[in-house]
Motif scaffolding. Structure first.
Motif, short mmCIF file in Angstrom:
data_model
loop_
_atom_site.label_atom_id
_atom_site.label_comp_id
_atom_site.label_asym_id
_atom_site.label_seq_id
_atom_site.Cartn_x
_atom_site.Cartn_y
_atom_site.Cartn_z
N UNK A 1 0.83 -1.22 0.00
CA UNK A 1 0.00 0.00 0.00
C UNK A 1 0.86 1.26 0.00
N UNK A 2 1.92 1.29 0.82
CA UNK A 2 2.77 2.49 0.85
C UNK A 2 3.44 2.71 -0.48
N UNK A 3 3.96 1.64 -1.04
CA UNK A 3 4.69 1.74 -2.30
C UNK A 3 3.77 2.21 -3.44
N UNK A 4 2.63 1.54 -3.60
CA UNK A 4 1.72 1.85 -4.71
C UNK A 4 1.05 3.21 -4.53
N UNK A 5 0.70 3.56 -3.29
CA UNK A 5 -0.03 4.82 -3.08
C UNK A 5 0.88 6.00 -3.42
N UNK A 6 2.16 5.86 -3.13
CA UNK A 6 3.10 6.95 -3.46
C UNK A 6 3.13 7.14 -4.98
N UNK A 7 3.20 6.02 -5.68
CA UNK A 7 3.21 6.06 -7.15
C UNK A 7 1.94 6.70 -7.70
N UNK B 1 -0.07 8.83 -6.09
CA UNK B 1 -0.36 10.16 -5.53
C UNK B 1 -1.55 10.16 -4.59
N UNK B 2 -1.68 9.14 -3.80
CA UNK B 2 -2.73 9.13 -2.76
C UNK B 2 -2.10 8.58 -1.48
N UNK B 3 -2.87 8.55 -0.38
CA UNK B 3 -2.29 8.01 0.85
C UNK B 3 -2.48 6.49 0.89
N UNK B 4 -1.65 5.84 1.70
CA UNK B 4 -1.77 4.38 1.85
C UNK B 4 -3.14 4.03 2.42
N UNK B 5 -3.64 4.85 3.34
CA UNK B 5 -4.97 4.60 3.92
C UNK B 5 -6.06 4.65 2.85
N UNK B 6 -5.95 5.66 1.94
CA UNK B 6 -6.96 5.78 0.88
C UNK B 6 -6.96 4.56 -0.04
N UNK B 7 -5.76 4.11 -0.39
CA UNK B 7 -5.68 2.94 -1.28
C UNK B 7 -6.19 1.69 -0.55
N UNK B 8 -5.83 1.56 0.72
CA UNK B 8 -6.31 0.41 1.51
C UNK B 8 -7.83 0.39 1.56
N UNK B 9 -8.43 1.58 1.73
CA UNK B 9 -9.89 1.66 1.78
C UNK B 9 -10.51 1.18 0.48
N UNK B 10 -9.83 1.43 -0.64
CA UNK B 10 -10.38 0.97 -1.93
C UNK B 10 -10.33 -0.56 -2.03
N UNK B 11 -9.29 -1.15 -1.48
CA UNK B 11 -9.20 -2.61 -1.52
C UNK B 11 -10.32 -3.24 -0.66
N UNK C 1 1.28 -2.45 13.69
CA UNK C 1 0.75 -1.21 13.11
C UNK C 1 1.25 -1.06 11.67
N UNK C 2 0.54 -0.27 10.84
CA UNK C 2 1.00 -0.05 9.47
C UNK C 2 2.43 0.50 9.43
N UNK C 3 2.78 1.33 10.40
CA UNK C 3 4.13 1.91 10.44
C UNK C 3 5.16 0.81 10.70
N UNK C 4 4.90 -0.02 11.73
CA UNK C 4 5.85 -1.09 12.05
C UNK C 4 5.91 -2.14 10.94
#
Ligand code: N7H
Length: 497
Positions: free
Chosen positions: A267-273, A275-285, A380-383
């Motif tokens: 999520x972090x990798x793809x969301x950066x590509x 241009x959205x947040x990891x949380x936003x992309x996770x919500x779409x999944x 956690x998502x960070x860890x």
């Protein structure tokens, strides 16, 4: 049918509590998977267990125990073949015994039953004993079971522990938001032919012995009324028969291991590509934000009062999102263009597809009650950004669901909605959380996820990692209390059917 069906009210004292309540207050839980060593001793242990019922009480108990059996377990107790044969084929053959069933469930690659830690061969459980307790009370509940007969009666294959993540699951999303409401009062009219969408399901979608959404009674063992079967409830739909299924349900258990690190790293990798947040992309999944809010508007007072009819192009909630797949909600949408025939074709799943159509069939025939619990330590998502240390403990979901027809409910959902790469007119996409990343035949990838935006633009992701794998599973029958006593009695081995 041997006479006119006479509807009788549910006797909650005969229904196991788990069907009506998730025992949410009892946050400590474990699942004991047992094999029978000595049937006589096992019967004695079970007779002494206080099985929690669905009766509403003023002071809720501090512990609860529920019990269920596989078909192999009923046979190991000596229950006669004619009785076992009255249950459904899926239950009798079991979750993992048949290669074509495994293929339909998507149990391939890392999830192949040959890799499971329990559920096959001599690690197929006979009995599931589910224990629930207030914090700190689980260990003494477990110990209280283990009198002299216990080790004579059972071999313990596994004690599946659970973790209370305070309403969240391991990927970090709110869990337990949507459940069907069960028509306990039997007030709903049941007509298989009338399209309608609502959250309430007929009692017979969960409990055996009652009419289901088609207005029919699900198959289950019915026995002649005689002295040995007299303690069973009479069948509603057959005069002169006693009902072994009445107030029982099938319990599906799947041990699902979640790779939380690869989920959040992706999520972090793809969301950066993108241009959205990891949380936003996770919500779409998932189809919901981490706080449980759906991606399509819902009534202000509820996170669950919505359908997808206002989002026919999937721009608010992707078609492939986990909750849109597992409960498409619009399947019964009454205004299918093309009139009655088109509506009927839609309900039966024959109507081929505009993108926005639910390709599948009527949603209300495929609802399940989810009763799973998480296991393993939270991350956690960070860890989760850090590489796994040596000995990183497993984490995941002990998925449990209840339904009256395993094939039409759990198996349909798993096969036609979760792992199907053509669901809703999509291509090469399976469930973004749970789906396999290649077809069971090995001839094609199902690892894509497409985000559609207003104006028709699409962003396609490919190479989704496999986030979830199956590590065990079985189909159980969770009987009503009268049927439990009957199945554990000598009569179940000797009565005439
Ligand atoms: Fe799913 N997740 O954490 O993302 N699920 N699920 N599920 N699921 C739901 O409503 C999850 C699994 C259903 O009515 C939510 O509780 C994970 C299986 C159904 O709108 C979340 C795993 C099956 C619903 C998750 C997993 C289902 C649902 C939203 C495995 C069936 C209700 C919160 C590790 C075969 C849909 C909620 C509705 C919801 C997650 C498994 C079915 C957050 C991680 C195997 C019917």
């Amino acid at each position: 049918m041997g006479g006119t069906a006479v509807a009788r009210a549910v006797d909650f004292a005969d229904v196991q509590g788990l069907v009506r309540y998730g025992h949410g207050r009892l946050t400590d839980a474990c699942y004991l998977l047992l094999r029978i060593k000595e049937p006589r001793a096992a019967r004695q242990v079970i007779a002494a267990i206080q099985v929690a019922t669905a009766v509403e009480v003023a002071t809720p108990p501090s512990t609860a125990m529920q019990i269920a059996f596989t078909a192999a377990g009923l046979r190991a107790f000596g229950v006669r073949d004619e009785i076992v044969a009255g249950f459904s084929d899926e239950f009798i053959s079991g979750m993992a015994a048949d290669a074509s069933r495994s293929r339909r469930l998507g149990d391939a690659g890392p999830s192949d039953p040959s890799n499971w830690t329990w559920g096959t061969g001599d690690r197929e459980p006979h009995v599931l004993l589910a224990l629930f307790a207030l914090p700190g009370a689980l260990e003494s509940l477990r110990e209280s079971l283990k009198d002299a007969d216990w080790s004579e009666a059972f071999e313990e294959i596994a004690c599946l522990d659970t973790t209370d993540l305070h309403g969240f699951e391991q990927f970090g999303f709110t869990d337990g938001v949507s459940q069907p409401a069960v028509d306990w009062g039997r007030i709903r009219e049941l007509h298989g032919d009338k399209p309608q969408y609502g959250n309430t399901i007929g009692l017979g979608e969960v409990l055996l012995g009652y009419p289901n959404e088609y207005g029919r009674y699900t198959e289950r063992p019915l026995l002649d009324d005689n002295a040995s079967t007299r303690d069973l409830e009479p069948a509603e739909d057959y005069e002169g028969k006693r009902d072994v299924g009445r107030n029982g349900t099938y319990l599906v258990m799947r041990d699902l291991r979640q790779d939380v690190r690869s989920f959040w790293q992706f999520l972090y990798h793809e969301s950066e590509r993108l241009g959205m947040s990891a949380d936003e992309l996770g919500a779409m999944l998932v189809g919901r934000r981490r706080n449980g809010d759906p991606l399509v508007p819902s009534a202000e007072t509820s996170q669950n009062a919505f359908t997808y009819s206002g989002d026919p192009t999937g721009t608010q909630c992707p078609f492939a999102a986990h909750i849109r797949r597992t409960n498409p909600r619009n399947g019964d949408f009454p205004s299918v263009p093309g009139g009655v025939l088109a509506t009927a074709a839609q309900m039966l799943g024959f109507r081929r597809a505009q993108f926005h159509d639910d390709l599948t069939s009527s949603t209300r025939f495929h609802r399940i009650i989810r009763r799973g619990r998480e296991y393993g330590p939270a991350l956690s998502p960070e860890d989760a950004q850090n590489p796994a240390p040596a000995g990183d403990p497993p984490r995941g979901l002990r998925f449990v669901c209840l339904n009256a027809n395993i094939e039409r409910q759990f198996e349909f959902l798993q096969n036609a909605w979760l792992i199907n790469d053509k669901f809703n007119g999509l291509a090469n996409e399976s469930d973004p959380l749970l789906g396999n990343r290649e077809l069971p035949s090995g001839n094609g990838q199902t690892d894509a996820f497409v985000i559609r935006r207003n104006g028709g633009t699409r962003t396609r992701m490919s190479s989704l990692p496999q986030f979830v794998s199956v590590t065990g599973g079985a189909y159980f029958f969770l009987p009503g209390l009268r049927a439990l006593r009957f199945l554990m009695s000598a009569a179940a081995g000797a009565a005439s059917g």
